[in-house]
Design a protein around this motif. Sequence first.
Motif, PDB file in Angstrom:
ATOM      1  N   LEU A  49       0.833  -1.210   0.000  1.00 25.69           N
ATOM      2  CA  LEU A  49       0.000   0.000   0.000  1.00 25.69           C
ATOM      3  C   LEU A  49       0.861   1.252   0.000  1.00 25.69           C
ATOM      4  CD1 LEU A  49      -2.732  -1.133   2.542  1.00 25.69           C
ATOM      5  CD2 LEU A  49      -2.734  -1.326   0.048  1.00 25.69           C
ATOM      6  N   ILE A  52       2.084   1.595  -3.626  1.00 22.55           N
ATOM      7  CA  ILE A  52       1.019   2.041  -4.526  1.00 22.55           C
ATOM      8  C   ILE A  52       0.721   3.527  -4.333  1.00 22.55           C
ATOM      9  CG2 ILE A  52      -1.457   1.835  -5.010  1.00 22.55           C
ATOM     10  CD1 ILE A  52      -1.129  -1.196  -4.349  1.00 22.55           C
ATOM     11  N   LYS A  53       0.583   3.956  -3.085  1.00 24.68           N
ATOM     12  CA  LYS A  53       0.261   5.363  -2.808  1.00 24.68           C
ATOM     13  C   LYS A  53       1.407   6.283  -3.213  1.00 24.68           C
ATOM     14  CE  LYS A  53      -2.794   3.998   0.922  1.00 24.68           C
ATOM     15  NZ  LYS A  53      -2.965   3.906   2.376  1.00 24.68           N
ATOM     16  N   GLY A  56       1.464   6.535  -6.998  1.00 27.30           N
ATOM     17  CA  GLY A  56       0.368   7.399  -7.428  1.00 27.30           C
ATOM     18  C   GLY A  56       0.722   8.864  -7.261  1.00 27.30           C
ATOM     19  N   GLY A  76      -5.736   5.762 -11.887  1.00 26.23           N
ATOM     20  CA  GLY A  76      -5.239   4.676 -11.054  1.00 26.23           C
ATOM     21  C   GLY A  76      -5.591   4.851  -9.589  1.00 26.23           C
ATOM     22  N   VAL A  77      -5.518   6.073  -9.097  1.00 26.59           N
ATOM     23  CA  VAL A  77      -5.875   6.360  -7.699  1.00 26.59           C
ATOM     24  C   VAL A  77      -7.373   6.126  -7.486  1.00 26.59           C
ATOM     25  CG1 VAL A  77      -6.008   8.195  -5.957  1.00 26.59           C
ATOM     26  CG2 VAL A  77      -3.937   7.924  -7.316  1.00 26.59           C
ATOM     27  N   TYR A  80      -7.848   2.432  -7.329  1.00 24.00           N
ATOM     28  CA  TYR A  80      -7.361   1.911  -6.048  1.00 24.00           C
ATOM     29  C   TYR A  80      -8.422   2.088  -4.956  1.00 24.00           C
ATOM     30  CZ  TYR A  80      -4.875   1.794  -1.617  1.00 24.00           C
ATOM     31  OH  TYR A  80      -4.504   1.534  -0.324  1.00 24.00           O
ATOM     32  N   CYS A  83     -11.377  -0.191  -5.407  1.00 22.68           N
ATOM     33  CA  CYS A  83     -11.051  -1.533  -4.912  1.00 22.68           C
ATOM     34  C   CYS A  83     -11.083  -1.569  -3.383  1.00 22.68           C
ATOM     35  CB  CYS A  83      -9.682  -1.970  -5.410  1.00 22.68           C
ATOM     36  SG  CYS A  83      -9.640  -2.294  -7.180  1.00 22.68           S
ATOM     37  N   ALA A  84     -10.608  -0.509  -2.745  1.00 25.84           N
ATOM     38  CA  ALA A  84     -10.656  -0.436  -1.284  1.00 25.84           C
ATOM     39  C   ALA A  84     -12.105  -0.435  -0.797  1.00 25.84           C
ATOM     40  CB  ALA A  84      -9.923   0.811  -0.788  1.00 25.84           C
ATOM     41  N   CYS A 102     -12.032   5.888   3.401  1.00 26.51           N
ATOM     42  CA  CYS A 102     -12.097   5.241   2.088  1.00 26.51           C
ATOM     43  C   CYS A 102     -12.946   6.041   1.098  1.00 26.51           C
ATOM     44  CB  CYS A 102     -12.633   3.823   2.254  1.00 26.51           C
ATOM     45  SG  CYS A 102     -12.706   2.892   0.731  1.00 26.51           S
TER      46      CYS A 102
END
Length: 119
Positions: A49, A52-53, A56, A76-77, A80, A83-84, A102
């Motif tokens: 994570l 990924i962050k 991004g 992409g963010v 993400y 998906c969260a 979220c």
Amino acid sequence: MTLLPDPWWPTALLALVLLADAAMSIRPPRFIRDCLDGVNLPRDWWWILVVIKTLGAVGLIAGVWMPGVAFAANVGVVAYFCCAAVAHLRARNTGQAFWINCLGMLALSIAVLALSFTL
């Protein structure tokens, strides 16, 4: 649609928020640990994570000058955080972390995408 964010500052703001989120995820405070445990993400995977962050945020920052990069990073963010949200819903973990953290980040990401690339 433009390939450079206009205005650029919402993209930079989202990058800053993502970098802060990534930094907090290195040694997660209780509310982040509770969130990740709540969606049953194995602790061995928590490091991804941060990656990924950070990626991004780097894409958003680079995209202020490089056409198309910020748009791709912003999409992409959004993906993400979608998906969260699905992970939270599947785990039936819809407490405060879901609604504020979220969905709040998902809303911010979508707002930046709309403001910087479609107006």
